[in-house]
Design a protein around this motif. Structure first.
Motif, short mmCIF file in Angstrom:
data_model
loop_
_atom_site.label_atom_id
_atom_site.label_comp_id
_atom_site.label_asym_id
_atom_site.label_seq_id
_atom_site.Cartn_x
_atom_site.Cartn_y
_atom_site.Cartn_z
N THR A 21 0.83 -1.21 0.00
CA THR A 21 0.00 0.00 0.00
C THR A 21 0.87 1.25 0.00
O THR A 21 0.64 2.19 -0.79
CB THR A 21 -0.91 0.01 1.24
OG1 THR A 21 -1.72 -1.17 1.24
CG2 THR A 21 -1.81 1.24 1.25
N TRP A 22 1.86 1.28 0.87
CA TRP A 22 2.76 2.44 0.93
C TRP A 22 3.56 2.59 -0.35
O TRP A 22 3.80 3.72 -0.82
CB TRP A 22 3.70 2.31 2.12
CG TRP A 22 3.04 2.53 3.45
CD1 TRP A 22 1.79 3.05 3.67
CD2 TRP A 22 3.58 2.23 4.74
NE1 TRP A 22 1.53 3.09 5.02
CE2 TRP A 22 2.61 2.60 5.70
CE3 TRP A 22 4.78 1.69 5.17
CZ2 TRP A 22 2.81 2.44 7.07
CZ3 TRP A 22 5.00 1.53 6.53
CH2 TRP A 22 4.02 1.90 7.47
N ALA A 23 4.00 1.48 -0.92
CA ALA A 23 4.77 1.56 -2.17
C ALA A 23 3.92 2.16 -3.29
O ALA A 23 4.41 2.97 -4.08
CB ALA A 23 5.25 0.15 -2.56
N ARG A 25 1.29 4.20 -2.91
CA ARG A 25 1.04 5.61 -2.61
C ARG A 25 2.28 6.45 -2.89
O ARG A 25 2.18 7.57 -3.43
CB ARG A 25 0.60 5.78 -1.16
CG ARG A 25 -0.75 5.15 -0.83
CD ARG A 25 -1.19 5.47 0.57
NE ARG A 25 -1.44 6.90 0.73
CZ ARG A 25 -1.55 7.51 1.91
NH1 ARG A 25 -1.37 6.82 3.02
NH2 ARG A 25 -1.80 8.80 1.97
N THR A 26 3.45 5.94 -2.51
CA THR A 26 4.70 6.67 -2.75
C THR A 26 4.94 6.87 -4.24
O THR A 26 5.52 7.89 -4.65
CB THR A 26 5.88 5.91 -2.13
OG1 THR A 26 5.65 5.75 -0.73
CG2 THR A 26 7.19 6.66 -2.32
N ALA A 27 4.47 5.91 -5.04
CA ALA A 27 4.63 6.02 -6.50
C ALA A 27 3.59 6.96 -7.12
O ALA A 27 3.61 7.16 -8.34
CB ALA A 27 4.52 4.63 -7.13
N GLY A 28 2.71 7.52 -6.30
CA GLY A 28 1.76 8.51 -6.79
C GLY A 28 0.39 7.99 -7.13
O GLY A 28 -0.43 8.72 -7.71
N HIS A 29 0.08 6.75 -6.76
CA HIS A 29 -1.22 6.18 -7.09
C HIS A 29 -2.25 6.49 -6.01
O HIS A 29 -1.91 6.73 -4.85
CB HIS A 29 -1.10 4.66 -7.29
CG HIS A 29 -0.10 4.29 -8.34
ND1 HIS A 29 -0.24 4.66 -9.68
CD2 HIS A 29 1.07 3.61 -8.27
CE1 HIS A 29 0.79 4.21 -10.37
NE2 HIS A 29 1.60 3.57 -9.54
N THR A 48 -3.46 5.04 5.96
CA THR A 48 -4.04 4.99 4.62
C THR A 48 -5.51 5.40 4.67
O THR A 48 -6.10 5.55 5.74
CB THR A 48 -3.92 3.58 4.02
OG1 THR A 48 -4.52 2.63 4.91
CG2 THR A 48 -2.47 3.20 3.81
N TYR A 140 5.86 -5.39 9.40
CA TYR A 140 5.13 -4.20 9.86
C TYR A 140 4.18 -4.66 10.96
O TYR A 140 3.42 -5.61 10.78
CB TYR A 140 4.35 -3.56 8.71
CG TYR A 140 3.43 -2.45 9.17
CD1 TYR A 140 3.94 -1.21 9.52
CD2 TYR A 140 2.06 -2.65 9.26
CE1 TYR A 140 3.10 -0.18 9.95
CE2 TYR A 140 1.21 -1.63 9.69
CZ TYR A 140 1.73 -0.41 10.03
OH TYR A 140 0.91 0.60 10.47
N ARG A 295 8.02 -1.96 -3.95
CA ARG A 295 8.00 -0.89 -4.96
C ARG A 295 8.12 -1.47 -6.37
O ARG A 295 7.58 -0.88 -7.33
CB ARG A 295 9.11 0.12 -4.69
CG ARG A 295 10.53 -0.40 -4.86
CD ARG A 295 11.57 0.69 -4.67
NE ARG A 295 12.93 0.18 -4.84
CZ ARG A 295 13.65 -0.36 -3.86
NH1 ARG A 295 13.13 -0.45 -2.66
NH2 ARG A 295 14.88 -0.82 -4.10
#
Length: 303
Positions: A21-23, A25-29, A48, A140, A295
């Motif tokens: 999920t974080w990967a 979001r970090t990529a801009g999705h 999130t 996590y 990622r």
């Protein structure tokens, strides 16, 4: 890209979804995690966006039509399901999205209608991949605070002791009493059966956050916690389980751990200092580290 994740009401399965999920979001999705009303606060704790499915009949996510209804409204391009949330595949089909399934320590590969299945458990700990594609496990355990006592360097080998059955503490305490190690236990004296003696080398703490603690440890003792077992493997730590399970049996077969319901002091010393166990644990750690990071999976889904 819009990505909808379907999380069953299981904290461990939700936590397995978080690194991807974080990967994403970090990529801009644009990413959202859907779950039952009673599980929304748990989803929000991951940082999130949560979707409350408002399922008034209190059906499980696997049986709910609410996920499909939201998917038709939001129109995601990808729907990712945890291992026990097959409703995600149905929602993906309803909106012509890519259906993805992500397996974790609590899951076993099986037949699925998903377009792609990823597995955070390395091949060494699986009887068969079932066609799943590997992704690196990133431990996590939720939001944690590094306590003050953990900021000081340990003077001797540190062992994390994590047990859910209070009856098991007494035998383990007896075994570790003569071992030259600092044993950290997230429990209070009131949690133990009457007559339990806590050895001088056991430190009772309010919390022992694995994310902060595991990098400082030499070994882990638990009672079959699959999530903790996979985290220990990721950190290259030998582990002892007091209870046998499928995953724990594979850790033992990989030479990275032991299973013993009544451990003796000598066995625990071997756990901490044994070269063969440490070599097996390091080999398992290196296998996990070589797998594609979340990622890379995020980039693959975008393509």
């Amino acid at each position: 890209m819009r990505v909808l994740l379907a999380a069953p009401s299981s904290p461990a399965r939700l936590r397995n979804l978080v690194p991807l999920t974080w990967a994403l979001r970090t990529a801009g999705h644009d990413v959202k995690i859907a779950g039952q009303p009673s599980f929304v606060e748990e989803i929000l704790s991951t940082g999130t966006v949560a979707v409350d499915l408002e399922d008034r009949d209190d059906a499980s996510l696997a049986e709910s039509a609410a996920l499909t209804e939201f998917a038709k409204l939001w129109r995601p391009q990808v729907v990712v399901s945890a291992g026990q949330a097959p409703a995600g595949t149905a929602a993906a089909r309803a909106v012509d999205a890519v259906a993805v399934r992500l397996l974790g320590a609590l899951d076993e590969p099986d037949a699925s209608d998903a377009d792609t299945t990823y597995d955070t458990v390395p091949a060494s700990l699986r009887a068969g991949g079932g066609g799943a594609r590997p992704v690196r496990h990133v431990p996590y355990f939720g939001p944690v605070e590094v306590p003050m006592w953990l900021r000081r360097k340990a003077r001797r080998a540190r062992v994390l002791l994590s047990l859910s059955d209070a009856e098991l503490f007494g035998p383990v305490f007896d075994a570790v009493a003569s071992v030259d190690a600092e044993v950290l236990c997230a429990a209070g004296s009131a949690d133990f059966p009457a007559g339990t003696t806590v050895p001088a080398n056991v430190r009772l703490v309010d919390s022992a956050p694995p994310a902060a603690l595991l990098p400082t440890c030499a070994a882990v003792i638990h009672d079959g916690d699959a999530e903790l077992a996979l985290a220990a493997a990721t950190h290259g730590l030998p582990q002892l389980s007091l209870i046998a399970s499928t995953l724990i049996g594979r850790v033992e077969a990989a030479g990275a751990g032991l299973v013993d319901a009544a451990p003796a002091a000598g066995l625990i010393r071997d756990l901490i200092t044994g070269g063969a166990l440490r070599a097996g644990a390091h080999a398992l750690r290196d296998e996990i580290a070589a797998l594609p990071a979340p990622r890379e999976v995020a980039a693959e889904l975008a393509r």
